[in-house]
Design an enzyme around this catalytic site. Structure first.
Site, PDB file in Angstrom:
ATOM      1  CB  CYS A   1      -0.922  -0.041   1.213  1.00 58.42           C
ATOM      2  SG  CYS A   1      -1.761   1.506   1.525  1.00 58.42           S
TER       3      CYS A   1
ATOM      4  N   GLY B   1      -3.737  -8.172 -13.447  1.00 62.20           N
ATOM      5  CA  GLY B   1      -4.044  -8.818 -12.172  1.00 62.20           C
ATOM      6  C   GLY B   1      -2.809  -9.170 -11.381  1.00 62.20           C
ATOM      7  NE  ARG B   2      -0.561  -6.833  -6.470  1.00 59.64           N
ATOM      8  CZ  ARG B   2       0.667  -6.305  -6.623  1.00 59.64           C
ATOM      9  NH1 ARG B   2       0.935  -5.522  -7.649  1.00 59.64           N
ATOM     10  NH2 ARG B   2       1.615  -6.539  -5.731  1.00 59.64           N
TER      11      ARG B   2
ATOM     12  CG  HIS C   1     -28.941  23.631  -1.584  1.00 57.37           C
ATOM     13  ND1 HIS C   1     -28.984  22.816  -2.696  1.00 57.37           N
ATOM     14  CD2 HIS C   1     -29.068  24.916  -2.028  1.00 57.37           C
ATOM     15  CE1 HIS C   1     -29.143  23.580  -3.772  1.00 57.37           C
ATOM     16  NE2 HIS C   1     -29.191  24.846  -3.393  1.00 57.37           N
TER      17      HIS C   1
ATOM     18  CG  ASP D   1      -3.194  -7.946  -1.756  1.00 55.62           C
ATOM     19  OD1 ASP D   1      -4.261  -7.556  -1.252  1.00 55.62           O
ATOM     20  OD2 ASP D   1      -2.518  -7.270  -2.560  1.00 55.62           O
TER      21      ASP D   1
HETATM   22  C1  LIG Z   1      -1.100   0.016  -8.018  1.00 55.06           C
HETATM   23  C2  LIG Z   1      -1.969  -0.386  -6.847  1.00 55.06           C
HETATM   24  C3  LIG Z   1      -2.831   0.548  -6.288  1.00 55.06           C
HETATM   25  C4  LIG Z   1      -3.634   0.175  -5.215  1.00 55.06           C
HETATM   26  N1  LIG Z   1      -4.487   1.102  -4.689  1.00 55.06           N
HETATM   27  C5  LIG Z   1      -5.293   0.753  -3.675  1.00 55.06           C
HETATM   28  C6  LIG Z   1      -6.184   1.697  -3.104  1.00 55.06           C
HETATM   29  O1  LIG Z   1      -6.242   2.859  -3.522  1.00 55.06           O
HETATM   30  N2  LIG Z   1      -6.974   1.314  -2.081  1.00 55.06           N
HETATM   31  C7  LIG Z   1      -6.948   0.026  -1.603  1.00 55.06           C
HETATM   32  O2  LIG Z   1      -7.714  -0.294  -0.680  1.00 55.06           O
HETATM   33  N3  LIG Z   1      -6.097  -0.897  -2.108  1.00 55.06           N
HETATM   34  C8  LIG Z   1      -5.272  -0.569  -3.123  1.00 55.06           C
HETATM   35  N4  LIG Z   1      -4.397  -1.490  -3.621  1.00 55.06           N
HETATM   36  C9  LIG Z   1      -4.337  -2.837  -3.005  1.00 55.06           C
HETATM   37  C10 LIG Z   1      -3.533  -2.801  -1.694  1.00 55.06           C
HETATM   38  O3  LIG Z   1      -2.307  -2.125  -1.892  1.00 55.06           O
HETATM   39  C11 LIG Z   1      -3.300  -4.212  -1.172  1.00 55.06           C
HETATM   40  O4  LIG Z   1      -4.555  -4.868  -1.073  1.00 55.06           O
HETATM   41  C12 LIG Z   1      -2.638  -4.224   0.208  1.00 55.06           C
HETATM   42  O5  LIG Z   1      -1.553  -3.354   0.259  1.00 55.06           O
HETATM   43  C13 LIG Z   1      -2.209  -5.650   0.567  1.00 55.06           C
HETATM   44  O6  LIG Z   1      -1.629  -5.648   1.862  1.00 55.06           O
HETATM   45  P1  LIG Z   1      -0.993  -6.995   2.453  1.00 55.06           P
HETATM   46  O7  LIG Z   1      -0.653  -6.694   3.862  1.00 55.06           O
HETATM   47  O8  LIG Z   1      -1.859  -8.156   2.159  1.00 55.06           O
HETATM   48  O9  LIG Z   1       0.343  -7.235   1.607  1.00 55.06           O
HETATM   49  P2  LIG Z   1       1.683  -6.373   1.538  1.00 55.06           P
HETATM   50  O10 LIG Z   1       1.477  -4.986   1.959  1.00 55.06           O
HETATM   51  O11 LIG Z   1       2.232  -6.616   0.171  1.00 55.06           O
HETATM   52  O12 LIG Z   1       2.654  -7.035   2.607  1.00 55.06           O
HETATM   53  C14 LIG Z   1       3.297  -8.245   2.384  1.00 55.06           C
HETATM   54  C15 LIG Z   1       4.621  -8.256   3.152  1.00 55.06           C
HETATM   55  O13 LIG Z   1       5.104  -9.592   3.195  1.00 55.06           O
HETATM   56  C16 LIG Z   1       6.509  -9.606   3.010  1.00 55.06           C
HETATM   57  N5  LIG Z   1       6.852 -10.957   2.507  1.00 55.06           N
HETATM   58  C17 LIG Z   1       6.467 -11.540   1.340  1.00 55.06           C
HETATM   59  N6  LIG Z   1       6.916 -12.802   1.278  1.00 55.06           N
HETATM   60  C18 LIG Z   1       7.610 -13.039   2.423  1.00 55.06           C
HETATM   61  C19 LIG Z   1       8.310 -14.171   2.964  1.00 55.06           C
HETATM   62  N7  LIG Z   1       8.394 -15.362   2.336  1.00 55.06           N
HETATM   63  N8  LIG Z   1       8.889 -14.031   4.168  1.00 55.06           N
HETATM   64  C20 LIG Z   1       8.832 -12.874   4.853  1.00 55.06           C
HETATM   65  N9  LIG Z   1       8.176 -11.790   4.391  1.00 55.06           N
HETATM   66  C21 LIG Z   1       7.575 -11.867   3.205  1.00 55.06           C
HETATM   67  C22 LIG Z   1       6.758  -8.454   2.042  1.00 55.06           C
HETATM   68  O14 LIG Z   1       8.078  -7.963   2.180  1.00 55.06           O
HETATM   69  C23 LIG Z   1       5.705  -7.422   2.475  1.00 55.06           C
HETATM   70  O15 LIG Z   1       6.217  -6.485   3.401  1.00 55.06           O
HETATM   71  C24 LIG Z   1      -3.569  -1.150  -4.688  1.00 55.06           C
HETATM   72  C25 LIG Z   1      -2.692  -2.085  -5.252  1.00 55.06           C
HETATM   73  C26 LIG Z   1      -1.891  -1.712  -6.313  1.00 55.06           C
HETATM   74  C27 LIG Z   1      -0.950  -2.735  -6.900  1.00 55.06           C
END
Ligand SMILES: Cc1cc2nc3c(=O)[nH]c(=O)nc-3n(C[C@H](O)[C@H](O)[C@H](O)COP(=O)(O)OP(=O)(O)OC[C@H]3O[C@@H](n4cnc5c(N)ncnc54)[C@H](O)[C@@H]3O)c2cc1C
Length: 469
Positions: free
Chosen positions: A50, A273-274, A448, A313
């Site tokens: 994020c 997609g991701r 308004h 994610d």
């Molecule tokens: C371009 C873009 C724009 C976006 N805009 C929005 C928005 O406006 N609003 C919204 O709600 N969402 C948005 N999203 C989606 C949002 O960013 C994600 O849903 C969210 O950040 C996911 O968070 P997370 O904690 O699941 O993963 P992440 O924040 O990716 O955290 C995963 C962590 O795990 C660590 N990791 C990975 N594998 C390992 C391993 N084997 N061992 C140890 N550590 C590891 C990584 O280093 C990372 O720090 C956007 C996404 C993109 C790509």
């Protein structure tokens, strides 16, 4: 020759969170507040998607494009036209400054002395043990929050031609003259409109019949109309065939309307997609069920192993930040309260915002999900083109649509395509949170002239259809 014996350090924690992004940090904080001994394992770079490559950097650069678009309309508002030449490198510098600030704050939070932070990759050795470098950790519960990465799509010639993803295009400092965007989801549309507003010729190629194809068709069509009005070429219903590269020009071949067509551009943004980050975790050794590259979870965020949870994610349930945070909190609560009834994810108020202009914002059910699930509904919508405040702002694209229960008028869902849709949706989320009705929306005072008062018009139509006041 004598082999050297390898001594690993062993440590135990109550809860180990793998991944310190939005979902992982929320889980760690919740477990810590419940009194657990919590470890976070993150391979870095610290900060999470994020902050580093998702919501925040995109919203930072979109602001520049929004201002450029307004300046470009100066004449319409009685102002002398001025140049809107963009300096992409300066826009990227501003974005980088903001991202650094946000990331520093998150890194500081991760270094909270109440957690143990391991900056390393985590690899499962068994359902109860992980290796973190030379250290072996064991825990009563694990919360997987390793996020996602851009999917690799097997389009012949694409890899050879070269392409950007949302991860890489955010660092581009030389503005391309033209850009082909593959995909019609939120990332494709936000970034496509960004480049178009800076002056790049943008073509969006979308497989679905409409943009944002997971939403109701009228939503995608309204946005498509607005993007086309800005000069973006939007092609829907395409089947991508292959890509070739001739010097500085990349050509994407696709079938549209049964005919082979080609679309050429200087650069390609692949936004198709991701996929969850599970490679290298050795989920097989953890005995966690993975289906088609996705970790299977129940409503309590448990995987097939009751002590291993997966949030954000990585489980691909709702790849949106506030929902990732909610999932992290639920998993951490369940991991630390095994004596209580498990908390479960409630999708009733799921919301999504797409930060295009006009913005798209949805909450709760759509017409298509109601139909698919056999849920009866009444609907009414009202266009921004007939709303006084929107006309004053010169922002007349889109509409507000409400879906209500046909007997009580309770709000089941809402969709907005329009100015500040991402802000306006929160009134409707609040009304739905309290199980409010269309009649409640009518009774609530609305100042308004504001954009917010537009919701009272479809609410009025619903109340008329219901025959109640
Ligand atoms: C371009 C873009 C724009 C976006 N805009 C929005 C928005 O406006 N609003 C919204 O709600 N969402 C948005 N999203 C989606 C949002 O960013 C994600 O849903 C969210 O950040 C996911 O968070 P997370 O904690 O699941 O993963 P992440 O924040 O990716 O955290 C995963 C962590 O795990 C660590 N990791 C990975 N594998 C390992 C391993 N084997 N061992 C140890 N550590 C590891 C990584 O280093 C990372 O720090 C956007 C996404 C993109 C790509």
């Amino acid at each position: 020759m004598k082999s050297q014996s390898h001594v690993s350090t062993r440590k135990t924690h109550d809860v180990i969170v793998i991944g310190g992004g939005s979902a992982g940090y929320a889980a760690a904080r919740t477990a810590r507040d419940a009194g657990a001994d919590v470890a976070i394992v993150d391979q870095g770079p610290l900060g999470g998607l994020c902050i580093l490559r998702g919501c925040m950097p995109t919203k930072a650069i979109l602001r520049s494009a929004e201002i450029a678009a307004l300046i470009g309309r100066a004449k319409e508002f009685g102002l002398f036209p001025v140049s809107t030449n963009a300096d992409l490198s300066a826009i990227v510098d501003r974005k980088d400054r903001l991202v650094r600030e946000f990331a520093d704050y998150r890194i500081q939070q991760l270094h909270d002395p109440k957690f143990t932070l391991y900056q390393s990759r985590a690899v499962f050795r068994s359902p109860r043990e992980i290796a973190v470098g030379e250290t072996i950790l064991s825990s009563q519960s694990y919360i997987l929050a390793t996020g996602s990465r851009p999917d690799e799509v097997p389009i012949p010639g694409l890899a050879q031609a070269g392409y950007f993803t949302s991860d890489t295009i955010l660092d581009l400092r030389t503005q391309p003259g033209s850009l082909i965007v593959l995909g019609g989801g939120s990332v494709a549309l936000e970034l496509g409109q960004f480049f178009a507003r800076l002056g790049t010729k943008v073509t969006i190629l979308q497989r679905g019949r409409t943009l944002l194809s997971e939403m109701d068709e009228d939503v995608g069509r309204a946005l498509e109309g607005a993007l086309i009005d800005e000069g973006i070429e939007v092609v829907t219903g395409v089947q991508l065939l292959r890509v070739n590269c001739d010097g500085r020009r990349k050509t994407v071949w696709a079938i549209q309307d049964g005919r082979e067509q080609s679309y050429a551009g200087e650069e390609i943004l692949q936004a198709l997609g991701r996929r969850p980050n599970i490679e290298g975790l050795h989920l097989d050794l953890a005995e966690v069920t993975v289906d088609n590259g996705r970790i299977v979870v129940d409503g309590a965020m448990r995987t097939s192993q009751a002590h291993i949870y997966a949030v954000g994610d990585v489980n691909d349930v709702s790849p949106i930040v506030h929902l990732a945070i909610q999932q992290g909190e639920i998993a951490a609560y369940n991991a630390t309260h095994s004596d209580r009834q498990a908390k479960e994810l409630d999708h009733r108020l799921d919301a999504e915002v797409v930060f295009t202009d006009p913005q798209v914002a949805v909450v709760g059910r759509s017409e298509s999900t109601c139909r698919a699930e056999g849920i009866p509904f009444l609907t009414a919508s009202y266009p921004f083109a007939e709303h006084g405040k929107a006309l004053c702002l010169g922002a007349s694209h889109g509409f507000v649509k409400l879906l209500c229960a046909p007997t009580t008028g309770e709000l089941l869902g809402a969709q907005i395509v329009g100015p500040e849709g991402g802000e306006l949706i929160h009134e409707l989320i609040a009304v739905m949170y309290y199980h409010g009705t269309a009649a409640d929306l009518l009774r609530m005072p609305h100042y308004h002239p504001t954009l917010a008062e537009i919701v009272t018009y479809p609410a009025e139509s619903i109340v008329e259809k219901l025959g109640i006041g």
